[in-house]
Motif scaffolding. Structure first.
Motif, PDB file in Angstrom:
ATOM      1  N   GLN A 171       0.823  -1.217   0.000  1.00  0.00           N
ATOM      2  CA  GLN A 171       0.000   0.000   0.000  1.00  0.00           C
ATOM      3  C   GLN A 171       0.858   1.268   0.000  1.00  0.00           C
ATOM      4  OE1 GLN A 171      -2.509  -1.079   3.263  1.00  0.00           O
ATOM      5  NE2 GLN A 171      -4.039  -1.972   1.913  1.00  0.00           N
ATOM      6  N   VAL A 172       2.034   1.174   0.592  1.00  0.00           N
ATOM      7  CA  VAL A 172       2.956   2.312   0.517  1.00  0.00           C
ATOM      8  C   VAL A 172       3.426   2.473  -0.930  1.00  0.00           C
ATOM      9  CG1 VAL A 172       5.221   3.178   1.219  1.00  0.00           C
ATOM     10  CG2 VAL A 172       3.678   2.227   2.921  1.00  0.00           C
ATOM     11  N   VAL A 213      -5.262   4.204   2.997  1.00  0.00           N
ATOM     12  CA  VAL A 213      -3.829   4.402   3.266  1.00  0.00           C
ATOM     13  C   VAL A 213      -3.292   5.556   2.424  1.00  0.00           C
ATOM     14  CG1 VAL A 213      -1.527   3.374   3.017  1.00  0.00           C
ATOM     15  CG2 VAL A 213      -3.392   2.025   3.982  1.00  0.00           C
ATOM     16  N   ARG A 259      -4.508   8.849   3.750  1.00  0.00           N
ATOM     17  CA  ARG A 259      -3.851   9.201   5.018  1.00  0.00           C
ATOM     18  C   ARG A 259      -2.428   9.730   4.762  1.00  0.00           C
ATOM     19  NH1 ARG A 259      -4.716   4.582   7.590  1.00  0.00           N
ATOM     20  NH2 ARG A 259      -2.632   3.719   7.692  1.00  0.00           N
ATOM     21  N   ILE A 260      -1.687   9.027   3.938  1.00  0.00           N
ATOM     22  CA  ILE A 260      -0.296   9.465   3.690  1.00  0.00           C
ATOM     23  C   ILE A 260      -0.279  10.761   2.891  1.00  0.00           C
ATOM     24  CG2 ILE A 260       1.983   8.810   2.808  1.00  0.00           C
ATOM     25  CD1 ILE A 260       1.245   5.903   3.081  1.00  0.00           C
ATOM     26  N   LYS A 309      -0.870  13.555   5.222  1.00  0.00           N
ATOM     27  CA  LYS A 309       0.335  13.731   6.049  1.00  0.00           C
ATOM     28  C   LYS A 309       1.422  14.465   5.248  1.00  0.00           C
ATOM     29  CE  LYS A 309       2.161  10.518   9.520  1.00  0.00           C
ATOM     30  NZ  LYS A 309       2.322   9.089   9.798  1.00  0.00           N
ATOM     31  N   ARG A 322       4.653  -2.733   9.160  1.00  0.00           N
ATOM     32  CA  ARG A 322       4.112  -1.696   8.281  1.00  0.00           C
ATOM     33  C   ARG A 322       4.846  -0.377   8.558  1.00  0.00           C
ATOM     34  NH1 ARG A 322      -0.368  -2.709   5.723  1.00  0.00           N
ATOM     35  NH2 ARG A 322      -0.832  -0.505   5.562  1.00  0.00           N
ATOM     36  N   ILE A 323       4.980   0.437   7.528  1.00  0.00           N
ATOM     37  CA  ILE A 323       5.715   1.683   7.739  1.00  0.00           C
ATOM     38  C   ILE A 323       4.860   2.909   7.452  1.00  0.00           C
ATOM     39  CG2 ILE A 323       7.980   0.674   7.312  1.00  0.00           C
ATOM     40  CD1 ILE A 323       7.810   1.750   4.473  1.00  0.00           C
ATOM     41  N   ASP A 324       3.552   2.704   7.285  1.00  0.00           N
ATOM     42  CA  ASP A 324       2.706   3.844   6.924  1.00  0.00           C
ATOM     43  C   ASP A 324       1.962   4.423   8.123  1.00  0.00           C
ATOM     44  OD1 ASP A 324       1.072   1.466   6.993  1.00  0.00           O
ATOM     45  OD2 ASP A 324      -0.547   2.736   6.267  1.00  0.00           O
TER      46      ASP A 324
END
Lengths: 307, 119
Positions: A57-58, A106, A109-110, A113, B116-118
């Motif tokens: 997801q990142v 996700v 959210r990122i 941020k 996880r890194i998020d």
């Protein structure tokens, strides 16, 4: 105006390094064909093959940021990525954001941020350099603009594995006549044939080259590449045309390694399809970065009277 | 030529049989489009999408088998040999990792255990 005539351009990391010649030749061909590229400002790495192994997801976020800049800061409708890895990852992100709520959350959210607008699926079309030229200009117009011909040059077209897989992230492919095929891709064949090249029948055009494993298991990668090179030669090819910087580097490096480690020499040369089109369009080999290639394409082009 | 093409097809099937057995399954005896090789590939790719990276190679093996059956030449046989070699290299490499081994696009399960890194 055709929507592909002016597109956002996402070169990706490789095109600033080992794939520099692909970057130069893509831009040179675009200029010769009157196709405009506008580079995405402050683009980031798509995560390549590595990030998805840690957190998919990142990885989706990384691609979505590039698409968000293209949409929100450039007002672009289309982004072109010439690297198979970048192209694949943008398409995968598009698919995940359209179909997976967790990915959407996700990414949102990122993005918040990071302080930029969130990319929403369906607002940008991602294409490859092959689509850009094939659908932006077409074979007929390409022929009209040729200043030379690749006549007499026998070419094996190598697409690699990420241009067509997995099939579900490429909904525009396999739509019948005129569309690209995931099992038998042909856009590169079509363009180079229009430029006069003689395409050989090459059954390993989408076969794995072991690219992502090239450091952790170099021997397997070398054997896979050697088999691809030997198959291209057995098919009668003088050149393997590539459309991905990772595939291209892999074929070139492991060609050298196969000779050093396995004692197996192959003569087939590697050239980016944009370098070949550029030659046919009358662009000088130096501007196309042919001298930057590891395999000596320049000697072959001279031998064939193309440079 | 007939014996050669049959031997090459059997070699390709044996590679996929090994893959299926390594995953704790019994290799299918069924056929897809008259080729057991294609049925074995379908079985081997179930739950492992990245195994589709050798789908076209399997289809090309079947295609070249048909070409040889129709009377094609030694060059076609050589190409079929190379296709089978490619399948062997790909699958053997993949088997080294999948828990079974760590090869290329199959490496995700091995590395997915990270945090996880998020967050």
């Amino acid at each position: 105006m055709n929507k592909y005539q002016r597109v956002a351009y996402y070169p990706g990391c490789a095109l600033e390094g080992t794939g520099h010649a692909y970057n130069a030749s893509t831009k040179a061909v675009g200029k010769a064909l009157g196709l405009e590229l506008h580079e995405v400002a402050d683009w980031n790495c798509c995560g390549a093959m590595e990030v998805k192994n840690v957190d998919p997801q990142v990885q989706t976020y990384l691609s979505s940021r590039v698409m968000a800049i293209a949409v929100h800061e450039m007002n672009a409708k289309v982004v072109m990525a010439p690297c198979n890895g970048c192209y694949h990852n943008l398409k995968k992100a598009e698919y995940d954001l359209a179909n997976d709520e967790a990915s959407r959350q996700v990414v949102d959210r990122i993005s918040k941020k990071a302080g930029h607008e969130t990319y929403r699926a369906g607002t940008l079309e991602t294409i490859h350099a092959l689509d850009w030229i094939k659908d932006g200009i077409g074979e007929q117009e390409l022929k009209r603009r040729l200043k030379g011909s690749l006549k007499g040059l026998k070419v094996a077209n190598y697409y690699g594995c990420m241009y067509t897989r997995p099939r579900h992230i490429f909904p525009e492919k396999d739509r019948g006549p005129g569309s690209e095929s995931t099992s038998q891709p042909h856009f590169m064949d079509d363009l180079l044939a229009a430029a006069g090249a003689q395409n050989v029948d090459f059954p390993l055009k989408t076969a794995c080259c072991g690219g992502a494993h090239t450091l952790s298991d170099s021997d397997t990668s070398t054997k896979l590449v050697l088999n691809i090179l030997q198959a291209a030669e057995a098919a009668g090819a003088e050149v393997i045309a590539t459309e991905c910087p990772t595939c291209h580097s892999g074929l070139e490096m492991h060609q050298v390694r196969a000779e050093k480690v396995l004692g197996r020499k192959t003569k087939v040369r590697m050239l980016y399809f944009t370098q070949l089109l550029g030659v046919a369009l009358g662009v000088g080999p130096r501007k196309l970065g042919v001298h930057e290639n590891v395999s000596d394409g320049l000697a072959l082009l001279k031998e064939k009277g193309l440079a | 030529m007939s014996a050669a093409r049959d031997a090459l097809l059997a070699r390709a099937e044996a590679v996929l049989e090994d893959w299926v057995r390594a995953r704790g399954e019994t290799p299918t005896q069924e056929a897809v489009e008259t080729f057991r090789l294609l049925a074995l590939h379908r079985q081997g790719a179930r739950g492992v999408p990245s195994f589709n990276a050798c789908r076209e190679t399997c289809r090309e093996v079947a295609y070249h088998y048909n070409l040889l059956a129709a009377g094609a030449d030694a060059r076609t046989e050589r190409m079929m040999q190379m296709l089978v070699t490619h399948l062997e290299l790909f699958v053997r490499g993949k088997m080294q990792t999948e828990g079974l081994g760590e090869f290329c696009c199959a490496s995700r399960p091995v590395r997915n255990k990270g945090e996880r890194i998020d967050g």
